[in-house]
Design a protein around this motif. Structure first.
Motif, PDB file in Angstrom:
ATOM      1  N   PHE A   1       0.748  -1.216   0.085  1.00  0.00           N
ATOM      2  CA  PHE A   1      -0.045  -0.152   0.010  1.00  0.00           C
ATOM      3  C   PHE A   1       0.889   1.277  -0.056  1.00  0.00           C
ATOM      4  N   ILE A   2       2.000   1.209   0.740  1.00  0.00           N
ATOM      5  CA  ILE A   2       3.019   2.398   0.787  1.00  0.00           C
ATOM      6  C   ILE A   2       3.405   2.393  -0.782  1.00  0.00           C
ATOM      7  N   LEU A   3       3.775   1.490  -1.507  1.00  0.00           N
ATOM      8  CA  LEU A   3       4.278   1.441  -2.906  1.00  0.00           C
ATOM      9  C   LEU A   3       3.036   2.198  -3.694  1.00  0.00           C
ATOM     10  N   ILE A   4       1.835   1.438  -3.661  1.00  0.00           N
ATOM     11  CA  ILE A   4       0.785   2.012  -4.449  1.00  0.00           C
ATOM     12  C   ILE A   4       0.668   3.479  -4.273  1.00  0.00           C
ATOM     13  N   ALA A   5       0.501   3.868  -3.182  1.00  0.00           N
ATOM     14  CA  ALA A   5       0.181   5.296  -2.912  1.00  0.00           C
ATOM     15  C   ALA A   5       1.430   6.321  -3.437  1.00  0.00           C
ATOM     16  N   ALA A   6       2.864   5.862  -3.309  1.00  0.00           N
ATOM     17  CA  ALA A   6       3.648   6.556  -3.825  1.00  0.00           C
ATOM     18  C   ALA A   6       3.784   6.629  -5.154  1.00  0.00           C
TER      19      ALA A   6
ATOM     20  N   LEU B   1       9.371  10.236   1.523  1.00  0.00           N
ATOM     21  CA  LEU B   1       8.290   9.992   2.408  1.00  0.00           C
ATOM     22  C   LEU B   1       7.716   8.777   2.737  1.00  0.00           C
ATOM     23  N   ALA B   2       7.888   8.138   1.336  1.00  0.00           N
ATOM     24  CA  ALA B   2       7.354   6.557   1.354  1.00  0.00           C
ATOM     25  C   ALA B   2       8.303   5.780   2.104  1.00  0.00           C
ATOM     26  N   VAL B   3       9.727   6.143   1.871  1.00  0.00           N
ATOM     27  CA  VAL B   3      10.936   5.356   2.398  1.00  0.00           C
ATOM     28  C   VAL B   3      10.670   5.827   4.063  1.00  0.00           C
ATOM     29  N   ASP B   4      10.568   6.848   4.285  1.00  0.00           N
ATOM     30  CA  ASP B   4      10.296   7.416   5.996  1.00  0.00           C
ATOM     31  C   ASP B   4       9.227   6.469   6.375  1.00  0.00           C
TER      32      ASP B   4
ATOM     33  N   VAL C   1      11.446  -0.282  -1.119  1.00  0.00           N
ATOM     34  CA  VAL C   1      10.603   0.861  -1.566  1.00  0.00           C
ATOM     35  C   VAL C   1      11.498   1.680  -2.149  1.00  0.00           C
ATOM     36  N   ASN C   2      12.488   2.159  -1.717  1.00  0.00           N
ATOM     37  CA  ASN C   2      13.253   3.281  -2.264  1.00  0.00           C
ATOM     38  C   ASN C   2      13.726   2.979  -3.595  1.00  0.00           C
ATOM     39  N   ALA C   3      14.128   1.793  -3.960  1.00  0.00           N
ATOM     40  CA  ALA C   3      14.944   1.150  -5.075  1.00  0.00           C
ATOM     41  C   ALA C   3      13.910   1.073  -6.156  1.00  0.00           C
ATOM     42  N   VAL C   4      12.669   0.486  -5.760  1.00  0.00           N
ATOM     43  CA  VAL C   4      11.412   0.328  -6.833  1.00  0.00           C
ATOM     44  C   VAL C   4      11.085   1.798  -7.132  1.00  0.00           C
ATOM     45  N   LEU C   5      10.966   2.777  -6.248  1.00  0.00           N
ATOM     46  CA  LEU C   5      10.179   4.044  -6.561  1.00  0.00           C
ATOM     47  C   LEU C   5      11.214   4.563  -7.462  1.00  0.00           C
TER      48      LEU C   5
END
Length: 176
Positions: free
Chosen positions: A95-100, A117-120, A135-139
């Motif tokens: 859900f964090i990934l989807i939102a970002a 902010l997604a990483v945080d 999360v960082n790498a994918v985004l």
């Protein structure tokens, strides 16, 4: 002599809180199967989000609505940058990934803000902290590949991707 001014320490980051609210909203809709408006009202009323300003609530609402409206495209994008599917217990990370991804691909949010902010958010979560690097790498990869919104809209593919499978199946059987 100037009077001593006490500046309150900024303990909460509204940008982070808005994104946490959006992810919580996505969890309520996609995982807990609540209607969007009910989920938004219940999520907004939680103590963690009760002091959010209206603009931050509106931003969280926009993230959630955009993510749900474009869910098929977003999941297609994320799958391109995930080497393997997330484990079942990483649903909060999803859900964090989807939102970002919604912010990066469809809302024209600055990549550094959405990613940071997604990483945080992932780092601050008990269940997602071990996925913060992912999360960082994918985004970052998604951000580099994404360009303008028009690049993400792949014509008729967008409609096919965003129609839930159960609805597509029902439409197919009705048209026969």
């Amino acid at each position: 002599m100037a009077p001593n001014r006490v500046v309150p320490a900024r303990t909460k980051n509204p940008g982070l809180q808005a994104r946490q609210l959006a992810s919580h909203l996505l969890k309520a809709v996609l995982h807990d199967k609540q209607p969007f408006d009910d989920a938004f009202a219940a999520s907004s009323a939680r103590a963690a989000f009760a002091d959010l300003e209206m603009r931050d609530r509106a931003f969280a609402h926009a993230i959630g609505a955009t993510a749900l409206r474009r869910l098929g495209q977003i999941e297609d994008l994320l799958n391109r940058f995930l080497d393997k599917p997330l484990p079942a217990e990483a649903f909060e990370t999803r859900f964090i990934l989807i939102a970002a991804a919604a912010q990066l691909a469809f809302m024209e949010v600055a990549p550094h803000a959405a990613i940071s902010l997604a990483v945080d958010q992932a780092k601050g979560s008990r269940s997602s902290h071990r996925f913060a690097g992912l999360v960082n790498a994918v985004l970052r990869r998604l951000s580099e590949a994404c360009g303008p919104v028009a690049d993400v809209d792949r014509g008729s593919d967008a409609a096919k991707l965003n129609i839930p499978q159960w609805l597509a199946t029902a439409m197919d059987s009705t048209l026969r």
